[in-house]
Design a protein around this motif. Structure first.
Motif: not given
Lengths: 267, 220
Positions: A74-90
């Motif tokens: 839910w957090m991933l779907a609703h957050s917009r912050f720098r580094g989100l793409a990196v967190v998602r990839s990890l």
């Protein structure tokens, strides 16, 4: 001349080896299973213990994915912050990582001399590696990303205006989440759980590396199959057939839905 | 009782300025092209979006103020919404939608029966939104909004995807029910004839992307 639009000549012939390589081994397991000793093989002490351990650990890993993976998705779907793409990839890395490497990583994180494991051992005397808990952690590490990916796509798909209108009719944020958002993502939730459970049940590489292969403690079915095969025991085939059966049941239950859930996040 | 907006909304590509004050019992029509910020304006009133600067007052109580940092959540604003396409909860039946967030007692109230009959929903109570026609969906959505004890009623393109007959029927229903409604109605429509027919005062939001256009109308 045939009256139809021409296809690339011979292209489909090249697909036959691919199909054969996938289908023949499954047929071989069914074909070669010694039916006379099948029941003994799956119900002897070693198999029964492995079966119970596998069911217990995979269900706990799946439950943990539900309880902690849902909020994360839910957090991933609703957050917009720098580094989100990196967190998602990890977070989805374990889906493509060789599981044995995952096991090594877990060992260096939670093992006795690991990053966190060292602290746990020194301060609390807690040792995780080579325990049943380690088997659950290995399964969670490898399987939970499937759930998170499916659920993030599902949450992103929920119409924010439907949720918004629910809010204006008097439901607070928690109530809206539980009575509107969750019911709307339910198809993906079910598909994600089944997929995660199946992946956890089949986990081998990370488990043998981080939890070991101790009968009765960390020897799950896939590990029991491997050990039986090494010692030339017939039960390897019988247990394999059991796993094939479980997989077929999972596929039938999902009816190809998880592929769709991955793509569009629910119905 | 009234609705007062003196606020600005800014996003990377566009900004909207709204300066309007409407008495209760009035119907404020908001027109303008697609993408002009009509829906954004509704969302600010509903509390789905905070305004970038300025304030919004409902019945003289501040529900959003960029200076004091006050922001009242949607469920506490006393707004009811009819969103584009109905905005019904797809997993609930019509009766589930009508009573959503309101408890079981509502079903036994005379008001419930009155509204179910007025919006001709008696035979549709057990149906899911995807089993309804566009017109039926809008009737259910309007019924839900009028059942809600609201101070402001927000309607976003309530007749847009309907055929002519359904559109006329929904407009008649709205006309009748707006008269008895004690709060402020905000009706968003790209259809000028709908605004002309139903609104007491009209506001046009004209936002050129990348530029700000003042949209002004004050009547009290």
């Amino acid at each position: 001349m045939t009256r139809r639009l021409a296809s690339p000549r011979g292209l489909s012939v090249l697909g036959i080896p691919a199909a054969a390589l996938v289908i023949i081994p499954v047929v071989a397991v069914v074909w070669r299973t010694p039916w006379s000793t099948f029941w003994d093989s799956v119900s002897n002490d070693v198999s029964r213990t492995a079966l119970a351990l596998s069911l217990r650990t995979s269900l706990i890993a799946t439950l943990l994915a539900l309880v902690f993976g849902t909020p994360l998705a839910w957090m991933l779907a609703h957050s917009r912050f720098r580094g989100l793409a990196v967190v998602r990839s990890l977070l989805v890395l374990p889906m493509v990582l060789p599981p044995v490497v995952g096991g090594v990583a877990l060992l260096y994180a939670f093992g006795r001399r690991g990053l966190v494991g060292g602290v746990l051992d020194d301060w609390f005397g807690v040792r995780l590696a080579f325990t049943e808990t380690a088997a659950v952690m290995a399964q969670f590490f490898v399987a939970a990303p499937f759930f998170i990916v499916v659920m993030e796509a599902a949450f992103a798909q929920v119409d924010p205006r439907v949720v918004g209108s629910a809010r204006t009719f008097g439901a607070g944020p928690w109530r809206t989440f539980l009575t509107v958002t969750i019911p709307l993502v339910r198809p993906s939730l079910v598909a994600g759980l089944v997929l995660t459970w199946a992946r956890a049940l089949g986990e081998f590489g990370a488990t043998i590396t981080f939890a070991g292969n101790t009968p009765g403690r960390t020897q799950t079915i896939p590990l029991a199959v491997y050990s039986a095969l090494e010692s030339g025991d017939d039960s390897a085939l019988a247990l394999s057939l059991l796993m094939v059966t479980v997989s077929v049941v999972v596929l039938v239950a999902l009816r190809g839905r998880w592929v769709g859930a991955l793509r569009r996040g629910g119905e | 009782m009234s609705l007062t907006m003196r606020c600005r909304f800014v996003r990377e590509t566009f900004s909207i300025d709204v300066d309007v004050s409407v008495r209760s019992g009035c119907v404020l029509g908001i027109g303008g092209e697609n993408g002009s910020g009509k829906t954004t304006t509704l969302d600010m009133i509903a509390g789905l979006l905070p305004c970038t600067s300025g304030s919004i007052l409902i019945d003289d109580s501040v529900v959003d103020d960029s200076e004091t940092g006050r922001f009242v959540q949607p469920e506490h604003r006393g707004v009811a919404t009819v969103f584009q396409g109905g905005g019904l909860l797809p997993h609930l039946s019509v009766v589930g939608n009508l009573t959503f967030g309101r408890g079981r007692a509502l079903r036994a109230s005379p008001r419930f029966d009155e509204i179910v009959d007025a919006f001709d929903l008696r035979g549709l109570l057990r149906r899911r939104p995807n089993e309804l026609s566009g017109g039926q969906r809008q009737r259910a959505s309007l019924a839900r909004a009028f059942l809600s004890p609201s101070r402001v009623l927000l309607l976003d393109e309530p007749t847009t995807f309907l055929d002519t007959d359904s559109r006329n029927a929904i407009r008649r229903l709205m006309k009748d029910w707006f008269v008895a409604y004690e709060g402020t109605v905000v009706l968003v429509s790209h259809d000028t004839s709908e605004i002309d027919e139903l609104a007491d005062v009209a506001l046009r939001v004209d936002v050129t992307r990348g530029a700000t256009t003042e949209a002004n109308l004050v009547r009290d």
